[in-house]
Every structure is written in structure tokens, then in C-alpha cells.
Enzyme design. Structure first.
Site, mmCIF file in Angstrom:
data_model
loop_
_atom_site.group_PDB
_atom_site.id
_atom_site.type_symbol
_atom_site.label_atom_id
_atom_site.label_comp_id
_atom_site.label_asym_id
_atom_site.label_seq_id
_atom_site.Cartn_x
_atom_site.Cartn_y
_atom_site.Cartn_z
ATOM 1 C CG PHE A 97 -1.895 0.999 1.464
ATOM 2 C CD1 PHE A 97 -3.095 0.960 0.764
ATOM 3 C CD2 PHE A 97 -1.702 2.015 2.393
ATOM 4 C CE1 PHE A 97 -4.079 1.921 0.984
ATOM 5 C CE2 PHE A 97 -2.684 2.977 2.619
ATOM 6 C CZ PHE A 97 -3.870 2.922 1.912
ATOM 7 N N GLY A 122 3.574 11.927 5.647
ATOM 8 C CA GLY A 122 3.211 10.773 6.477
ATOM 9 C C GLY A 122 1.785 10.952 6.966
ATOM 10 C CB SER A 123 0.420 12.505 10.058
ATOM 11 O OG SER A 123 1.025 11.607 10.956
ATOM 12 C CB ILE A 166 5.963 0.828 0.913
ATOM 13 C CG1 ILE A 166 5.864 2.325 0.532
ATOM 14 C CG2 ILE A 166 4.729 0.047 0.436
ATOM 15 C CD1 ILE A 166 4.757 3.117 1.212
ATOM 16 C CG ASP A 221 -11.915 4.420 8.389
ATOM 17 O OD1 ASP A 221 -11.136 5.086 9.104
ATOM 18 O OD2 ASP A 221 -12.880 4.920 7.773
ATOM 19 N NE ARG A 243 -5.785 4.613 10.706
ATOM 20 C CZ ARG A 243 -6.155 5.796 10.255
ATOM 21 N NH1 ARG A 243 -7.409 6.210 10.434
ATOM 22 N NH2 ARG A 243 -5.297 6.568 9.609
ATOM 23 C CD GLU A 285 -2.321 -0.557 8.414
ATOM 24 O OE1 GLU A 285 -3.549 -0.443 8.511
ATOM 25 O OE2 GLU A 285 -1.734 -1.591 8.057
ATOM 26 C CD GLU A 324 1.215 10.885 18.716
ATOM 27 O OE1 GLU A 324 1.281 10.044 17.793
ATOM 28 O OE2 GLU A 324 1.884 10.788 19.758
HETATM 29 N N1 CAA Z 1 -13.785 7.829 5.460
HETATM 30 C C1 CAA Z 1 -14.291 8.519 4.408
HETATM 31 N N2 CAA Z 1 -13.963 9.788 4.139
HETATM 32 C C2 CAA Z 1 -13.072 10.392 4.968
HETATM 33 C C3 CAA Z 1 -12.513 9.742 6.073
HETATM 34 C C4 CAA Z 1 -12.909 8.395 6.310
HETATM 35 N N3 CAA Z 1 -12.427 7.713 7.342
HETATM 36 N N4 CAA Z 1 -11.684 10.585 6.695
HETATM 37 C C5 CAA Z 1 -11.714 11.735 6.022
HETATM 38 N N5 CAA Z 1 -12.565 11.615 4.968
HETATM 39 C C6 CAA Z 1 -12.924 12.648 3.993
HETATM 40 C C7 CAA Z 1 -13.534 13.858 4.676
HETATM 41 O O1 CAA Z 1 -14.933 13.676 4.832
HETATM 42 C C8 CAA Z 1 -13.213 14.967 3.718
HETATM 43 O O2 CAA Z 1 -14.111 14.879 2.647
HETATM 44 P P1 CAA Z 1 -14.420 16.115 1.640
HETATM 45 O O3 CAA Z 1 -13.718 15.778 0.388
HETATM 46 O O4 CAA Z 1 -15.877 16.104 1.472
HETATM 47 O O5 CAA Z 1 -13.878 17.355 2.271
HETATM 48 C C9 CAA Z 1 -11.862 14.545 3.181
HETATM 49 O O6 CAA Z 1 -11.744 13.139 3.389
HETATM 50 C C10 CAA Z 1 -10.703 15.258 3.864
HETATM 51 O O7 CAA Z 1 -10.805 15.004 5.243
HETATM 52 P P2 CAA Z 1 -9.988 15.846 6.325
HETATM 53 O O8 CAA Z 1 -10.199 17.307 6.070
HETATM 54 O O9 CAA Z 1 -10.318 15.305 7.665
HETATM 55 O O10 CAA Z 1 -8.482 15.506 5.887
HETATM 56 P P3 CAA Z 1 -7.098 15.882 6.542
HETATM 57 O O11 CAA Z 1 -6.166 16.233 5.459
HETATM 58 O O12 CAA Z 1 -7.283 16.830 7.681
HETATM 59 O O13 CAA Z 1 -6.586 14.465 7.100
HETATM 60 C C11 CAA Z 1 -6.282 12.724 8.705
HETATM 61 C C12 CAA Z 1 -7.246 13.728 8.056
HETATM 62 C C13 CAA Z 1 -7.119 11.916 9.695
HETATM 63 C C14 CAA Z 1 -5.153 13.411 9.451
HETATM 64 C C15 CAA Z 1 -5.751 11.784 7.601
HETATM 65 O O14 CAA Z 1 -4.908 12.461 6.718
HETATM 66 C C16 CAA Z 1 -5.003 10.589 8.143
HETATM 67 O O15 CAA Z 1 -5.614 9.576 8.499
HETATM 68 N N6 CAA Z 1 -3.643 10.652 8.205
HETATM 69 C C17 CAA Z 1 -2.849 9.495 8.596
HETATM 70 C C18 CAA Z 1 -2.405 8.731 7.400
HETATM 71 C C19 CAA Z 1 -2.004 7.330 7.751
HETATM 72 O O16 CAA Z 1 -2.666 6.638 8.507
HETATM 73 N N7 CAA Z 1 -0.913 6.869 7.130
HETATM 74 C C20 CAA Z 1 -0.507 5.530 7.301
HETATM 75 C C21 CAA Z 1 0.242 5.103 6.089
HETATM 76 S S1 CAA Z 1 -0.137 3.523 5.552
HETATM 77 C C22 CAA Z 1 0.879 2.467 6.380
HETATM 78 O O17 CAA Z 1 1.389 2.725 7.429
HETATM 79 C C23 CAA Z 1 0.954 1.206 5.652
HETATM 80 C C24 CAA Z 1 2.008 0.247 5.943
HETATM 81 O O18 CAA Z 1 2.895 0.040 5.127
HETATM 82 C C25 CAA Z 1 1.861 -0.626 7.136
#
Ligand code: CAA
Length: 379
Positions: A123, A131-132, A157, A240, A243, A363, A367
Site C-alpha cells: 500500500f 506521512g500523517s 512501504i 479504517d 487499523r 497505519e 496522535e
Molecule cells: N472515510 C471517508 N472519508 C473520509 C474519512 C474516512 N475515514 N476521513 C476523512 N474523509 C474525507 C472527509 O470527509 C473529507 O471529505 P471532503 O472531500 O468532502 O472534504 C476529506 O476526506 C478530507 O478530510 P480531512 O479534512 O479530515 O483531511 P485531513 O487532510 O485533515 O486528514 C487525517 C485527516 C485523519 C489526518 C488523515 O490524513 C489521516 O488519516 N492521516 C494518517 C495517514 C495514515 O494513517 N498513514 C498511514 C500510512 S499507511 C501504512 O502505514 C501502511 C504500511 O505500510 C503498514
């Protein structure tokens, strides 16, 4: 309200438990010490349907539910958290969005071998400067004729060096901000796609992570996943579900820490009796067990909500943050029960201590989970 598992869920849990004891316990320390990718064990997980636990049978999966996936992931991670995350990424970060957003052709061609474990996926969301803050990514994709041309760099990744497919997020319209991000399926063996060196990590060393470089990587137009500009939503909804998988991995680490702390406390003598008879040790065991149970209940609730088609974004963030912190707590306290022995590689608890830490980071950091929970409450 019913806390009983179904016969099928118990069967999945017991199958995973027996496999973990037979196949992973004997090699987990070696996989960690040598940073070895357990290709043979992953093949066995595939045979048991564990590389696509909750994916429909018609697309190569195990056709079980997400609760079963939680149970299986805890068992595998109890023995080897590195193997646990290899499985979790393929299940929830790769197969799950293909089920949800993939076209019928993508499901047949790409999901089926991934869910059957014949191929492995990763992914590609995170970047060196994103990152965040997902929207600050720089990777972009441009449509030329019948092909998308991707350029950019992804990093940290999980599974990248061992994968045949990646789900890659890229801007298709930078001006549209997060609504200009799209998701793509990228075969890892095409020209213009390469991996950086394997990261040297603190823990989960059986699982390999690296950067992915995209240099004019050309993929068919049909490899867009979901709709154009829907990538941010694809990423968020995928995380979602993902996690819940990481929470399950954390449960496995916490349980290993508890079981080994209890066994050590019953054996180790101090002041003329097993240290298990000292209240200082009893309180540690009680606190680890209580947090572990609370974490498991939160995780199963999130999985149940997903299974019945109800919203689970807040609940998955809750189980992830709580289980990750419970795992770190459990490993720290179990190491303390072990005293000086816990600080050596003679006992597995030092591995659990290192493995637990990542569950608070990937993921979505702890925070970020709190941000997700609060934003659901304060809308
Ligand atoms: N489901 C559906 N839609 C969602 C959503 C969700 N869970 N969360 C946000 N949205 C939508 C919002 O409704 C909004 O929609 P609109 O287009 O209508 O505006 C849009 O997405 C933007 O939402 P936010 O304004 O809340 O977005 P943001 O830029 O402030 O970010 C955040 C929110 C929670 C900080 C998000 O960016 C986030 O989760 N960041 C963390 C990223 C992460 O988890 N990275 C992990 C990397 S993967 C990994 O680790 C893999 C691996 O290799 C193990």
C-alpha cells in the site's frame, strides 16, 4: 448481546493458533535476528485462506468475516508480529480496497491471486514528506493516451520488496487538493518501478519495508482504482479497516508479553518464593491482562461493525490506539517482570518490546487516531 464466537470463528482461531505454535514459534527469534522474510510460512498462510480471510471465495479469498480475520491475526502475531503484518497488509490494505472499489476485471485479474496468496501486495501512500499529512504527497499521475504515467517516491512501504502489486496514491489534479488524489494498481515488475534498500528497523524484522520509486512508470488506463479524484477517500476508508488489523497485531504482541510474563513469574524465585507471589508482580499481570481484554473487546467491536455494514471509523481508531498502547505497556511491564533476563535475547520479551512500538506509528500514529476519534465526536 452475545460474546460467543460462531463455530466457524472458533475454527479459524484454533487453526491459526495451532499453525502459530507449530510453524512460527520455533522460527520467530531467527526470523527476527536474521531479518528473514518467511516466504514458506506466507505460502502456508495462503493455503489456509489467511492471505484474504474476509475476501469472497469467488475472488480467491477465505470467505470468512472480519471478526475471523481479527482472531487469526492475533494468533499469528502472538508468535511472530512480523509475519502478522505481512498478512495484515495484504488482507486489509490491498485486498479490501480491491473488493470495495475494484472493477470486475480488476477483481478477477488482480484481487483473485492476491487474496489466494499467490501474489503479495503493498500500500503506497506514505512519502518522505507526507506521512500523517496525506495531502502533501508529491507523486503524480498523468494520462497519456491509454496509459497513466506515474512519477514520485513512496517510503516505509511494508511488503514492498516482496510484492507483485502496489496500490499507489498520486495526484491527478494538484489544484483540487485532496479531491485531486487518485488510487492506482501498479505492478511492481514493470519498467520505471523499483524499490530502495530494505529498511533497518527496530522490530517486526521478518516483514520487509522499503521505498518505491516511480520513474515514468506506465500502467494501463484501466488500472485506476475507484473513481478519478477519489483516492483520498479510498485511502481513508482502507485505513479504517486496516487499523483493525494492526490492533489485532497489537493484541498478539500484548498476549505474548502477558503469557511469557506469567510463565516467568511462576518460575523465578526471589525472597524464598516465586515472584508471582509478590504483589508488585501481581499488579503488573493484572494491569496487562485488563488492558489486553479491553483492547480485544474494542477490536472485536470494530470488526463486528464492519461485518454488519455499520460505520466503524471512530471505533477502528479507538481500537488501534488502545491496543497499540496496551501492547507497548504489556511488553514494557513484562520485560520488567523478567528483570535483567528480559533485556537479553534469551527471552522473547525484548522482541515484543521492539515489535510493539511500531503499532503506535504505522497505519496512522496514536496522535492521528486521537484526531480521528475527536473529529468524529466534535463534528
Ligand atoms: N472515510 C471517508 N472519508 C473520509 C474519512 C474516512 N475515514 N476521513 C476523512 N474523509 C474525507 C472527509 O470527509 C473529507 O471529505 P471532503 O472531500 O468532502 O472534504 C476529506 O476526506 C478530507 O478530510 P480531512 O479534512 O479530515 O483531511 P485531513 O487532510 O485533515 O486528514 C487525517 C485527516 C485523519 C489526518 C488523515 O490524513 C489521516 O488519516 N492521516 C494518517 C495517514 C495514515 O494513517 N498513514 C498511514 C500510512 S499507511 C501504512 O502505514 C501502511 C504500511 O505500510 C503498514
Amino acid at each position: 448481546m452475545n460474546f460467543d464466537f460462531t463455530e466457524e470463528q472458533i475454527m479459524v482461531r484454533d487453526t491459526a493458533r495451532e499453525f502459530a505454535a507449530r510453524e512460527l514459534d520455533p522460527v520467530a527469534a531467527k526470523l527476527d535476528a536474521e531479518g528473514e522474510f518467511p516466504a514458506d510460512k506466507v505460502a502456508m498462510l495462503a493455503e489456509m485462506g489467511f492471505m484474504g480471510v474476509a475476501i469472497p471465495e469467488q475472488y480467491g479469498g477465505g470467505d470468512m468475516d472480519y471478526v475471523s480475520y481479527v482472531l487469526a491475526t492475533e494468533e499469528i502475531s502472538r508468535a511472530c508480529a512480523g509475519t502478522g503484518v505481512i498478512m495484515s497488509v495484504n488482507n486489509s490494505l490491498v485486498c479490501d480496497p480491491l473488493v470495495k472499489y475494484g472493477t470486475e476485471e480488476q477483481k478477477k485479474e488482480i484481487l483473485a491471486p492476491l487474496a489466494a496468496g499467490e501474489k503479495l501486495g503493498c500500500f503506497g501512500l506514505t512519502e518522505p514528506g507526507a506521512g500523517s499529512d496525506v495531502s502533501s504527497m508529491k507523486t503524480n499521475a498523468v494520462l497519456q493516451g491509454d496509459e497513466w504515467i506515474l512519477n514520485g517516491e513512496k517510503n516505509f512501504i511494508t511488503n514492498a520488496p516482496n510484492s507483485q502489486f502496489a496500490i499507489i496514491f498520486a495526484y491527478t489534479d494538484k489544484d483540487a487538493k485532496h479531491r485531486g488524489i487518485s488510487a492506482f494498481i501498479v505492478p511492481m515488475d514493470i519498467d520505471g518501478v523499483s524499490c530502495g534498500p530494505k529498511e533497518h528497523k527496530l522490530g517486526i524484522k521478518a516483514s520487509h519495508s522499503s521505498s518505491i520509486f516511480l520513474e515514468d512508470a506506465k500502467i494501463p488506463k484501466s488500472y485506476l482504482l475507484g473513481e478519478l479524484g477519489q483516492g483520498f477517500k479510498v485511502a481513508m476508508t482502507t485505513l479504517d479497516a486496516g487499523r483493525i488489523g494492526i490492533a489485532s497485531q497489537a493484541l498478539g504482541i500484548a498476549r505474548a508479553s502477558l503469557e511469557e510474563g506469567v510463565a516467568f513469574a511462576k518460575e523465578r524465585q526471589a525472597f524464598g518464593k516465586p515472584i508471582a507471589r509478590l504483589q508488585a508482580i501481581q499488579f503488573k499481570v493484572a494491569d496487562i491482562a485488563t488492558r489486553l481484554d479491553a483492547a480485544r473487546l474494542l477490536t472485536l467491536r470494530a470488526a463486528y461493525l464492519k461485518d454488519v455494514g455499520k460505520p466503524f471509523s471512530k471505533e477502528s481508531a479507538m481500537c488501534k490506539v488502545f491496543a497499540a498502547e496496551a501492547a507497548s505497556y504489556a511488553a514494557t511491564e513484562s520485560l520488567q517482570i523478567h528483570g535483567g533476563y528480559g533485556y537479553t535475547t534469551e527471552y522473547a520479551v525484548e522482541r515484543h518490546f521492539r515489535d510493539a512500538r511500531i503499532t503506535e506509528i504505522y497505519e496512522g500514529t496514536s496522535e492521528i487516531q486521537r484526531v480521528v476519534i475527536a473529529s468524529n465526536l466534535l463534528r
